[in-house]
Design a protein around this motif. Structure first.
Motif, PDB file in Angstrom:
ATOM      1  N   UNK A 425       0.722  -1.312   0.037  1.00  0.00           N
ATOM      2  CA  UNK A 425      -0.004  -0.248   0.084  1.00  0.00           C
ATOM      3  C   UNK A 425       0.887   1.216  -0.008  1.00  0.00           C
ATOM      4  N   UNK A 426       1.833   1.234   0.820  1.00  0.00           N
ATOM      5  CA  UNK A 426       2.755   2.551   0.654  1.00  0.00           C
ATOM      6  C   UNK A 426       3.628   2.478  -0.492  1.00  0.00           C
ATOM      7  N   UNK A 427       3.953   1.294  -1.154  1.00  0.00           N
ATOM      8  CA  UNK A 427       4.471   1.352  -2.621  1.00  0.00           C
ATOM      9  C   UNK A 427       3.653   2.226  -3.516  1.00  0.00           C
ATOM     10  N   UNK A 428       2.265   1.583  -3.523  1.00  0.00           N
ATOM     11  CA  UNK A 428       1.219   2.269  -4.448  1.00  0.00           C
ATOM     12  C   UNK A 428       0.977   3.618  -4.541  1.00  0.00           C
ATOM     13  N   UNK A 429       0.766   4.037  -2.958  1.00  0.00           N
ATOM     14  CA  UNK A 429       0.810   5.496  -2.863  1.00  0.00           C
ATOM     15  C   UNK A 429       2.015   6.391  -3.203  1.00  0.00           C
ATOM     16  N   UNK A 433       2.326   9.555  -7.644  1.00  0.00           N
ATOM     17  CA  UNK A 433       2.423  10.785  -8.302  1.00  0.00           C
ATOM     18  C   UNK A 433       3.441  10.650  -9.271  1.00  0.00           C
ATOM     19  N   UNK A 434       4.003   9.629  -9.499  1.00  0.00           N
ATOM     20  CA  UNK A 434       4.925   9.603 -10.912  1.00  0.00           C
ATOM     21  C   UNK A 434       4.370   8.741 -11.932  1.00  0.00           C
ATOM     22  N   UNK A 435       2.942   8.643 -11.839  1.00  0.00           N
ATOM     23  CA  UNK A 435       2.355   8.111 -12.603  1.00  0.00           C
ATOM     24  C   UNK A 435       2.399   6.546 -13.052  1.00  0.00           C
ATOM     25  N   UNK A 436       3.034   6.040 -11.950  1.00  0.00           N
ATOM     26  CA  UNK A 436       3.414   4.607 -11.771  1.00  0.00           C
ATOM     27  C   UNK A 436       2.259   3.828 -11.334  1.00  0.00           C
ATOM     28  N   UNK A 437       1.828   2.764 -11.779  1.00  0.00           N
ATOM     29  CA  UNK A 437       0.968   1.869 -11.176  1.00  0.00           C
ATOM     30  C   UNK A 437       1.453   0.583 -10.645  1.00  0.00           C
ATOM     31  N   UNK A 438       0.679   0.084  -9.505  1.00  0.00           N
ATOM     32  CA  UNK A 438       1.111  -1.144  -8.976  1.00  0.00           C
ATOM     33  C   UNK A 438       0.169  -2.043  -9.500  1.00  0.00           C
ATOM     34  N   UNK A 512      10.867   7.292  -2.779  1.00  0.00           N
ATOM     35  CA  UNK A 512       9.803   7.702  -2.497  1.00  0.00           C
ATOM     36  C   UNK A 512       9.131   6.576  -1.462  1.00  0.00           C
ATOM     37  N   UNK A 513       9.314   5.508  -2.190  1.00  0.00           N
ATOM     38  CA  UNK A 513       8.814   4.173  -1.346  1.00  0.00           C
ATOM     39  C   UNK A 513       9.404   4.217   0.081  1.00  0.00           C
ATOM     40  N   UNK A 514      10.667   4.056   0.039  1.00  0.00           N
ATOM     41  CA  UNK A 514      11.862   4.027   1.161  1.00  0.00           C
ATOM     42  C   UNK A 514      11.123   5.391   2.311  1.00  0.00           C
ATOM     43  N   UNK A 515      11.272   6.482   1.626  1.00  0.00           N
ATOM     44  CA  UNK A 515      10.721   7.438   2.473  1.00  0.00           C
ATOM     45  C   UNK A 515       9.165   7.256   3.127  1.00  0.00           C
ATOM     46  N   UNK A 516       8.267   6.875   2.354  1.00  0.00           N
ATOM     47  CA  UNK A 516       6.838   6.548   2.917  1.00  0.00           C
ATOM     48  C   UNK A 516       6.914   5.563   3.754  1.00  0.00           C
ATOM     49  N   UNK A 517       7.848   4.647   3.956  1.00  0.00           N
ATOM     50  CA  UNK A 517       7.960   3.578   4.913  1.00  0.00           C
ATOM     51  C   UNK A 517       8.406   4.329   6.180  1.00  0.00           C
ATOM     52  N   UNK A 518       9.638   4.910   5.762  1.00  0.00           N
ATOM     53  CA  UNK A 518      10.388   5.582   6.923  1.00  0.00           C
ATOM     54  C   UNK A 518       9.371   6.837   7.821  1.00  0.00           C
TER      55      UNK A 518
END
Ligand SMILES: [Zn+2]
Length: 545
Positions: A425-429, A433-438, A512-518
């Protein structure tokens, strides 16, 4: 997406806004420079324990140092030395002999059998009865009890490879990986595995033989003995159909009848005692080596959350220099591993660089882990998970990067393990913003969730995903080409048409993913009732699905 997730999503979005405003710039040139150095011929394929791998490890440490990170290895260093035993078949290679009602038949290693003997013994030579145990799985949750009513004490058990058709692939793959432990628990001293028809089609015997000369690598326990999940299993191996037919000679049910049942949905043939006995002989030549995991820490700045860690990992090792099956004598023998996994390390380095330079520091601490021995069976990550340089309970999540395919402009990513914990879920969010889908797992039958370094964290209860570039926007074709022509060959090198912009984009996504988790107030969590959470992390908090 379900409602509960939307609540989580909105709280995530608010924390993300901060990080986004300060998202650093990622450079295709910098990404390429890492891959070019690490996959250079002079590094000789970065084989575990080799000089080329040591040079690669120094490169990664030197980069970490230049970013201003803290050493996260042992004794204040960047390294955690992994003590390993490299075991090679010695003597005549060894053999499996079936002693049946109609006489003896001996199979030497690498003809119709792939022998394996305990790496804890220099010489194995024993004879034992044979008992067929179906798939050899015991799992209450799925109602599987293949040893029911069978006495296998002191026996070599014969089992089908894999798990019953129709079982979820990731859980099935986990059960496959724990068969040794289960056999040992019931008192068996050996395991012989037979292919199902389905597996034989996907992975023919010629392919199996390509691995017949590969050494085994196991990390060493404090007592100097190689680590084993099932140390009382002394020998056995993987055998093909002609050898298996000999093992089943005179049995109350034929091998083909059993394999036909296994081909059906939920087919789980019952076990029984075989009339034959088996003799297993083999010599083991053991060599002690070391190879480093490389570890850096970026301390978090939140007084409470800084004691928790998010781990971004990637393996640094590759296959080294070795013969190429069916190749000309003068063919290239260096397995450079540009995408597998210099590209994963380049991503890790770029995320580390950006995170260290960001004006807004992460709330949780981050660990950047470059593992050794992934290609040897995830041994470096297993060692780290068993001897973590911070308490394992304080590691709240892991994202692993292994072989991102960067030969096309990816527009989606796949997080293997997305169904088990909120990490995805963190990955997806984070990448939205980069227009990348999970995207969902495109090959669930492969059980990829259990096949890279993150799985060693899972086994210690840490929610984790393995992140890959997805199949959209040309990805499907690119993956097919790579898997069939380049994967684990000397052609995985800088001559591939790597899209360096895609590399920079993958690095930004992972930042972005690592920051979201952190930065999120809530740590990632296993879902309630999830199989892996229940098996490995009974004490960790849960999220509603
Ligand atoms: Zn690989």
């Amino acid at each position: 997406m379900k409602k509960q997730c939307l609540v989580l999503v909105s709280s995530l979005l608010s924390t993300l806004t901060l990080a986004q405003s300060a998202t650093p710039v990622f450079s295709p040139d910098q990404f390429r420079a890492h891959v070019a150095f690490l996959s250079d011929d002079l590094l000789e394929g970065r084989d575990t324990g080799s000089r080329g791998n040591e040079i690669a490890a120094r490169y990664v440490a030197s980069q970490f140092d230049s970013y201003g990170l803290k050493p996260g290895g042992t004794n204040g260093s960047w390294f955690q030395q992994v003590p390993l035993q490299k075991s090679t078949r010695g003597g005549d290679g060894g053999s499996i002999t079936f002693i049946g009602p109609k006489g003896e038949r001996k199979f030497v290693h690498a003809d119709n059998v792939m022998l394996s003997t305990s790496v804890r013994e220099a010489r194995v030579d024993f004879e034992a009865p044979l008992v067929f145990v179906g798939y050899g799985i015991e799992d209450k949750r799925f109602g599987l009890d293949d040893y029911k009513g069978l006495d296998v004490k002191g026996a070599v058990v014969v089992m089908l490879r894999g798990y019953p058709k129709g079982l979820p692939s990731e859980e099935g793959a986990h059960m496959g990986a724990t068969k040794g432990k289960t056999a040992q628990k019931h008192g068996a001293i050996g395991i012989i595995t037979v292919a199902t028809r389905q597996f034989e089609r996907v992975f023919p015997w010629e392919r199996v033989l390509e691995y017949s000369k590969d050494p085994d690598y196991d990390w060493l326990e404090a007592d100097g003995k190689p680590h084993s999940e099932s140390p009382l299993i002394r020998g056995g191996g993987y055998i093909n159909k002609p050898a298996a037919e000999v093992a089943f000679a005179g049995a109350k049910r034929s091998l083909e009848d059993i394999r036909a049942e296994a081909d059906k949905a939920k087919g789980a043939p019952r076990g029984f005692k075989l009339p034959s006995r088996v003799r297993i002989q083999g010599d083991n030549v053991a060599e002690k080596i070391t190879s480093p995991n490389v570890i850096a820490i970026l301390p978090g700045n939140d007084p409470v959350l800084a004691g928790e860690y998010v781990v971004l990992s990637a393996h640094l090792d590759h296959l080294g220099i070795k013969d190429v099956p069916n190749a000309a004598a003068d063919a290239d023998r260096i397995y450079n591993g540009a995408l597998d996994n210099a590209a994963g390390i380049a991503t890790l380095l770029e995320v580390a660089r950006a995170a260290a330079a960001a004006p807004d520091k992460p709330r949780r601490s981050m660990i950047f882990l470059a593992c050794t021995g992934e290609e040897k069976g995830l041994v470096g990550a297993d060692y780290y998970a068993n001897f973590p340089t911070v308490p394992i309970e304080q590691i709240v999540g892991n994202v692993d990067l292994d072989m991102p395919l960067l030969t096309y402009e990816f527009t989606d990513v796949v997080a293997f393990g997305a169904d088990h914990s909120t990490v995805a879920k963190y990955v997806e969010q984070a990448v939205a913003p980069m227009n990348i889908k999970l995207s969902p797992d495109p090959m669930p039958e492969q059980g990829i969730f259990t096949r890279s370094d993150h799985y060693q964290f899972v086994r210690k209860g840490v929610p984790a995903v393995f992140l890959m570039t997805g199949l959209a926007n040309g990805g499907e074709k690119a993956w097919e080409v790579f898997q069939t022509q380049f994967y684990h060959t000397p052609k995985d090198d800088m001559s591939l048409p790597i899209n360096w912009k895609a590399g920079a984009k993958f690095a930004e996504a992972n930042y972005r993913i690592t920051r979201a988790l952190a930065d999120s107030t809530t740590p990632p969590m296993w879902y309630q009732g999830d199989y892996f959470g229940d098996v490995f992390a009974p004490k960790r908090p849960r999220a509603k699905r």
